[in-house]
Design an enzyme around this catalytic site. Sequence first.
Site, short mmCIF file in Angstrom:
data_model
loop_
_atom_site.label_atom_id
_atom_site.label_comp_id
_atom_site.label_asym_id
_atom_site.label_seq_id
_atom_site.Cartn_x
_atom_site.Cartn_y
_atom_site.Cartn_z
N ARG A 152 25.07 70.98 43.74
CA ARG A 152 25.25 71.99 42.68
C ARG A 152 26.56 71.81 41.93
O ARG A 152 26.59 71.74 40.70
CB ARG A 152 25.19 73.39 43.30
CG ARG A 152 23.80 73.85 43.70
CD ARG A 152 23.86 75.20 44.39
NE ARG A 152 24.50 75.05 45.69
CZ ARG A 152 23.85 74.98 46.85
NH1 ARG A 152 22.55 75.11 46.89
NH2 ARG A 152 24.51 74.81 47.98
N CYS A 231 38.16 69.80 45.81
CA CYS A 231 37.93 71.25 45.71
C CYS A 231 36.71 71.59 46.56
O CYS A 231 36.00 72.55 46.30
CB CYS A 231 37.72 71.61 44.24
SG CYS A 231 37.66 73.36 43.90
N ALA A 232 36.44 70.74 47.58
CA ALA A 232 35.24 70.96 48.41
C ALA A 232 35.63 71.48 49.79
O ALA A 232 35.55 72.69 50.06
CB ALA A 232 34.43 69.68 48.49
N ARG A 233 36.05 70.57 50.67
CA ARG A 233 36.46 70.98 52.01
C ARG A 233 37.62 70.13 52.50
O ARG A 233 37.62 68.90 52.32
CB ARG A 233 35.29 70.82 53.01
CG ARG A 233 34.37 72.03 53.07
CD ARG A 233 35.11 73.25 53.63
NE ARG A 233 34.34 74.47 53.59
CZ ARG A 233 34.29 75.33 52.56
NH1 ARG A 233 34.96 75.09 51.46
NH2 ARG A 233 33.58 76.43 52.64
N ASP A 257 42.55 71.80 46.75
CA ASP A 257 42.34 73.25 46.83
C ASP A 257 42.04 73.65 48.27
O ASP A 257 42.07 74.83 48.60
CB ASP A 257 41.15 73.64 45.92
CG ASP A 257 40.91 75.15 45.89
OD1 ASP A 257 41.90 75.89 45.67
OD2 ASP A 257 39.76 75.58 46.11
N GLU A 262 43.92 75.65 57.28
CA GLU A 262 44.16 76.74 56.32
C GLU A 262 44.47 78.01 57.08
O GLU A 262 43.80 78.28 58.09
CB GLU A 262 42.92 76.95 55.44
CG GLU A 262 42.66 75.77 54.53
CD GLU A 262 41.48 75.98 53.57
OE1 GLU A 262 41.05 77.13 53.39
OE2 GLU A 262 41.01 75.00 53.01
N HIS A 281 42.87 77.44 48.19
CA HIS A 281 41.42 77.64 48.32
C HIS A 281 40.93 78.67 47.29
O HIS A 281 40.40 79.73 47.64
CB HIS A 281 41.07 78.07 49.75
CG HIS A 281 39.64 77.78 50.11
ND1 HIS A 281 39.25 77.40 51.38
CD2 HIS A 281 38.49 77.82 49.39
CE1 HIS A 281 37.93 77.22 51.42
NE2 HIS A 281 37.46 77.48 50.21
N ALA A 284 36.46 79.42 44.48
CA ALA A 284 35.46 80.47 44.23
C ALA A 284 36.10 81.76 43.75
O ALA A 284 35.41 82.77 43.60
CB ALA A 284 34.69 80.73 45.51
#
Length: 309
Positions: A152, A231-233, A257, A262, A281, A284
């Site tokens: 996506r 910017c994923a994991r 990100d 974390e 992070h 979103a």
Amino acid sequence: MVLKVLVADDISMLGLQKLDVLANTEVVIRVGMTESELLEEVKDADALLVRSQTQVTAAVLDAARRLRVVGRAGVGVDNIDVAHATKKGVIVVNAPDGNTIAAAEHTFALLMSVARYIPLAHRSVMAGEWKRKNFIGVELLGKTLGIIGMGRIGTEVALRARAFKMKILGYDPFLTEERAAELGIVKTDLETSIRQADFLTVHTPLTKDTRHLINSEAFASMKKGVRIVNCARGGIIDEVALCAALEEGKVAAAALDVFENEPLPADSPLKEAPNLILTPHLGASTVEAQEQVAISVAEEVAHILADEP
Ligand code: NAD
Ligand code: MLT
């Protein structure tokens, strides 16, 4: 019996209101619990709602005597022991679509930032400097963007990169030639994407196959001056190898990100690496995305608590 919905992370009220209005349901908001507080609160919970902060471990699932569903307001369920939940008959639901655009737009903000050093230039001006020669960037026009993971978010990033007239290489085991052609991108293998990219962005989940997918060997095969975004994991890019590649100038700039740990530890070497841009992070973190994921996951949880299909 009153059903208890325990909310352990910050989730938009627009979603929680959907649960609050249900008959016989009490929404208990306890953001920022310690592990022992969570173990206590979850004991009599029927549903648990989280984002990525709360770790829903086997111990948490074992402590829960009545739990029927864990709702994840977002995409990644890597903070939930899904195998253990399944073993215990606890359903795990997520909100896969609600934050796609937010994450794609944040990725693009980071791509622009690594091209033009925007946060670094801001910091320099705030420090009283006026060093225009230090921040000569590059244009996106005509550059090759490698996208690892064409789901996506990867797809939305590709669509935006087309508007910047980039050449786009996509790698994803499920990407077909037809789909690639439809999107106006070139389907490649992993090595080609890594070798040819001027900009590289990763959009896969973190799995045993993607952990340290971008490691020192991958950095060695990249073009000198490549720019990288995650910017994923955290963990898809090996952070130690990234710091070394930034130090030696192989990577001109990078933006992360998400992190292997974390919140980012205070003494993380990432803070000392040159030309590295960090955000906490935030992929979103838009008003729209947080409302959408909260509403979507609340609706799923409500169905499950009502024994609806
Ligand atoms: P998605 O499931 O739609 O897409 C993931 C894609 O990765 C799939 O197409 C899959 O085939 C591909 N993939 C899996 N293993 C791969 C591998 N080894 N090599 C190449 N491709 C591989 O997911 P999405 O919604 O696009 O989300 C992508 C990532 O972004 C997830 O890790 C998600 O948790 C993360 N995410 C982060 C933020 C944030 O705040 N930074 C926000 C939303 C999503
Ligand atoms: C996700 O997987 O949806 C993101 O990491 C965003 C979040 O956790 O809020």
